[in-house]
Design a protein around this motif. Sequence first.
Motif, PDB file in Angstrom:
ATOM      1  N   LEU A  34      19.983 -27.570 -37.807  1.00  0.00           N
ATOM      2  CA  LEU A  34      18.571 -27.787 -38.104  1.00  0.00           C
ATOM      3  C   LEU A  34      18.318 -27.200 -39.484  1.00  0.00           C
ATOM      4  N   GLN A  35      17.297 -27.711 -40.157  1.00  0.00           N
ATOM      5  CA  GLN A  35      16.948 -27.111 -41.449  1.00  0.00           C
ATOM      6  C   GLN A  35      15.870 -26.037 -41.291  1.00  0.00           C
ATOM      7  N   GLY A  36      15.122 -26.113 -40.183  1.00  0.00           N
ATOM      8  CA  GLY A  36      14.077 -25.122 -39.966  1.00  0.00           C
ATOM      9  C   GLY A  36      13.612 -25.119 -38.524  1.00  0.00           C
ATOM     10  N   HIS A  37      12.749 -24.149 -38.208  1.00  0.00           N
ATOM     11  CA  HIS A  37      12.136 -24.103 -36.880  1.00  0.00           C
ATOM     12  C   HIS A  37      10.739 -23.512 -36.971  1.00  0.00           C
ATOM     13  N   LEU A  38       9.926 -23.815 -35.970  1.00  0.00           N
ATOM     14  CA  LEU A  38       8.603 -23.223 -35.795  1.00  0.00           C
ATOM     15  C   LEU A  38       8.600 -22.664 -34.381  1.00  0.00           C
ATOM     16  N   THR A  39       8.812 -21.344 -34.245  1.00  0.00           N
ATOM     17  CA  THR A  39       9.093 -20.808 -32.923  1.00  0.00           C
ATOM     18  C   THR A  39       8.718 -19.345 -32.810  1.00  0.00           C
ATOM     19  N   ASP A  40       8.704 -18.837 -31.592  1.00  0.00           N
ATOM     20  CA  ASP A  40       8.456 -17.434 -31.298  1.00  0.00           C
ATOM     21  C   ASP A  40       9.749 -16.650 -31.511  1.00  0.00           C
ATOM     22  N   PRO A  41       9.770 -15.672 -32.417  1.00  0.00           N
ATOM     23  CA  PRO A  41      10.994 -14.913 -32.671  1.00  0.00           C
ATOM     24  C   PRO A  41      11.498 -14.120 -31.472  1.00  0.00           C
ATOM     25  N   SER A  42      10.651 -13.928 -30.475  1.00  0.00           N
ATOM     26  CA  SER A  42      11.079 -13.171 -29.292  1.00  0.00           C
ATOM     27  C   SER A  42      12.284 -13.808 -28.609  1.00  0.00           C
ATOM     28  N   TYR A  43      12.469 -15.102 -28.820  1.00  0.00           N
ATOM     29  CA  TYR A  43      13.627 -15.777 -28.231  1.00  0.00           C
ATOM     30  C   TYR A  43      14.948 -15.189 -28.739  1.00  0.00           C
TER      31      TYR A  43
ATOM     32  N   THR B   3      15.634 -11.924 -29.282  1.00  0.00           N
ATOM     33  CA  THR B   3      15.726 -10.489 -29.017  1.00  0.00           C
ATOM     34  C   THR B   3      17.164 -10.063 -28.746  1.00  0.00           C
ATOM     35  N   GLY B   4      17.951 -10.944 -28.152  1.00  0.00           N
ATOM     36  CA  GLY B   4      19.349 -10.617 -27.878  1.00  0.00           C
ATOM     37  C   GLY B   4      20.160 -10.426 -29.151  1.00  0.00           C
ATOM     38  N   GLN B   5      19.688 -10.996 -30.270  1.00  0.00           N
ATOM     39  CA  GLN B   5      20.359 -10.816 -31.549  1.00  0.00           C
ATOM     40  C   GLN B   5      20.015  -9.464 -32.167  1.00  0.00           C
ATOM     41  N   ASP B   6      18.743  -9.096 -32.043  1.00  0.00           N
ATOM     42  CA  ASP B   6      18.263  -7.829 -32.598  1.00  0.00           C
ATOM     43  C   ASP B   6      16.919  -7.529 -31.923  1.00  0.00           C
ATOM     44  N   PRO B   7      16.716  -6.302 -31.416  1.00  0.00           N
ATOM     45  CA  PRO B   7      15.451  -5.997 -30.739  1.00  0.00           C
ATOM     46  C   PRO B   7      14.235  -6.151 -31.638  1.00  0.00           C
ATOM     47  N   ALA B   8      14.429  -6.104 -32.955  1.00  0.00           N
ATOM     48  CA  ALA B   8      13.300  -6.257 -33.870  1.00  0.00           C
ATOM     49  C   ALA B   8      12.653  -7.635 -33.762  1.00  0.00           C
ATOM     50  N   PHE B   9      13.428  -8.660 -33.378  1.00  0.00           N
ATOM     51  CA  PHE B   9      12.836  -9.988 -33.189  1.00  0.00           C
ATOM     52  C   PHE B   9      11.787  -9.952 -32.077  1.00  0.00           C
ATOM     53  N   GLY B  10      12.104  -9.254 -30.992  1.00  0.00           N
ATOM     54  CA  GLY B  10      11.154  -9.156 -29.889  1.00  0.00           C
ATOM     55  C   GLY B  10       9.945  -8.332 -30.238  1.00  0.00           C
ATOM     56  N   MET B  11      10.153  -7.278 -31.016  1.00  0.00           N
ATOM     57  CA  MET B  11       9.054  -6.371 -31.356  1.00  0.00           C
ATOM     58  C   MET B  11       8.101  -7.006 -32.355  1.00  0.00           C
ATOM     59  N   ILE B  12       8.653  -7.592 -33.429  1.00  0.00           N
ATOM     60  CA  ILE B  12       7.799  -8.232 -34.430  1.00  0.00           C
ATOM     61  C   ILE B  12       7.218  -9.531 -33.882  1.00  0.00           C
ATOM     62  N   GLY B  13       8.014 -10.245 -33.094  1.00  0.00           N
ATOM     63  CA  GLY B  13       7.573 -11.531 -32.561  1.00  0.00           C
ATOM     64  C   GLY B  13       6.413 -11.435 -31.607  1.00  0.00           C
ATOM     65  N   ASN B  14       6.309 -10.317 -30.880  1.00  0.00           N
ATOM     66  CA  ASN B  14       5.211 -10.193 -29.918  1.00  0.00           C
ATOM     67  C   ASN B  14       5.030  -8.723 -29.562  1.00  0.00           C
ATOM     68  N   LEU B  15       4.235  -8.018 -30.361  1.00  0.00           N
ATOM     69  CA  LEU B  15       3.946  -6.612 -30.086  1.00  0.00           C
ATOM     70  C   LEU B  15       2.881  -6.569 -28.994  1.00  0.00           C
ATOM     71  N   VAL B  16       3.338  -6.621 -27.769  1.00  0.00           N
ATOM     72  CA  VAL B  16       2.466  -6.819 -26.605  1.00  0.00           C
ATOM     73  C   VAL B  16       1.408  -5.723 -26.531  1.00  0.00           C
ATOM     74  N   GLY B  17       0.163  -6.140 -26.323  1.00  0.00           N
ATOM     75  CA  GLY B  17      -0.936  -5.197 -26.164  1.00  0.00           C
ATOM     76  C   GLY B  17      -1.544  -4.722 -27.463  1.00  0.00           C
ATOM     77  N   ALA B  18      -1.014  -5.173 -28.613  1.00  0.00           N
ATOM     78  CA  ALA B  18      -1.476  -4.636 -29.895  1.00  0.00           C
ATOM     79  C   ALA B  18      -2.726  -5.330 -30.422  1.00  0.00           C
ATOM     80  N   TRP B  19      -2.790  -6.643 -30.259  1.00  0.00           N
ATOM     81  CA  TRP B  19      -3.790  -7.425 -30.981  1.00  0.00           C
ATOM     82  C   TRP B  19      -4.861  -7.966 -30.044  1.00  0.00           C
ATOM     83  N   SER B  20      -6.120  -7.750 -30.398  1.00  0.00           N
ATOM     84  CA  SER B  20      -7.220  -8.333 -29.635  1.00  0.00           C
ATOM     85  C   SER B  20      -7.838  -9.518 -30.368  1.00  0.00           C
ATOM     86  N   ASP B  21      -7.367  -9.759 -31.591  1.00  0.00           N
ATOM     87  CA  ASP B  21      -7.877 -10.871 -32.395  1.00  0.00           C
ATOM     88  C   ASP B  21      -6.731 -11.409 -33.240  1.00  0.00           C
TER      89      ASP B  21
END
Length: 339
Positions: free
Chosen positions: A85-94, A96-114
């Motif tokens: 593929l040349q690109g993707h539009l996706t949730d980086p949390s997928y 996480t098995g490569q690096d935990p930072a993908f899960g953390m940056i991709g969805n910092l659960v509970g952080a954002w109300s807006d």
Amino acid sequence: MKASTKLTALSAAILAAMATTANAAEYEWTFQTSETAGEPQFEMKKAWAENVEQMSQGRISIEILPVNAVVQANQTLQAVQSGILQGHLTDPSYFTGQDPAFGMIGNLVGAWSDPYDFLDYMNNAGGEELYNKLVEPYGVHLIGAAATGLESLPSSRPVRSIDDMKGLKIRAPEGMVYNIFEAAGATPVNLPGSEVYTGLEKGVIDAADYTVFATNQSQGLHDFAPYPLYPGFHSLPMVAVSLNKEIWDGLPDDLKAMLETSVDALAYEMVAELKTRDLEVVREARQDPDIEIIDLPAEERLKFREIARTEWEEWAGRNEITQEFYDSVVAYLENHNLL
């Protein structure tokens, strides 16, 4: 036909062919998304590709494919790196098995109300630069970050408090969101988004961390999970709009700037359109006696955030980038009185 007429016709055909050749795209790319075809987010991403073609005056042509069209959702990182593929539009949390930072940056659960706060952080407070520090060693460049908005939580059981989450079989992708629901007492089940409907229908799961209210309703999830939690309080996943880094590095500056502008437009249009859809569909759903929309009380939301913050701190220590992201985003939240 006279010779002169034939010559005129031939000349017109040659000019038309030359014009077609001149207008052929300089860059033809295939991007895979994390949605199934027909979902509102999928249609918005297709509209983004059409906008890019118009903005570039035909120099860039992008084909948008649904989830699993070429590879599975958690394999697009490698597919973009390798050029499948040349690109993707996706949730980086997928990834996480490569690096935990993908899960953390991709969805910092509970952080954002807006979602606008999240986009401000990514665009103006160093979030996108941190993500590129993470992803570029994989041969992928983040053009820009978008977001779907706060997700609702369809459930077959009423959840009126955090205690009601105990034993709740909830679909959650791998990564931080999975761990936080587990810490809250739920029983997370790692199912792909394409299996949420059948999972709820067959009772494999009781609830789902999936997507926004309007999409859940349009897909019929509330037929089996008639106690949706809304407004959302838990999950606001990032949409990473990314391109193979070698391709990105080879683009002229004007196309780079155009692509960044197009993603900024997509990000804000997506949040606004999905919020409008949600408000309309929620009004309709409130008239349905078989659906009870639950707004989790403020004190219960606070309990969930405290569980989440404990998990943030644990994940922060996993590597250099998770710590850097934790420090950066907590500083942003504190500076903006969002904690």
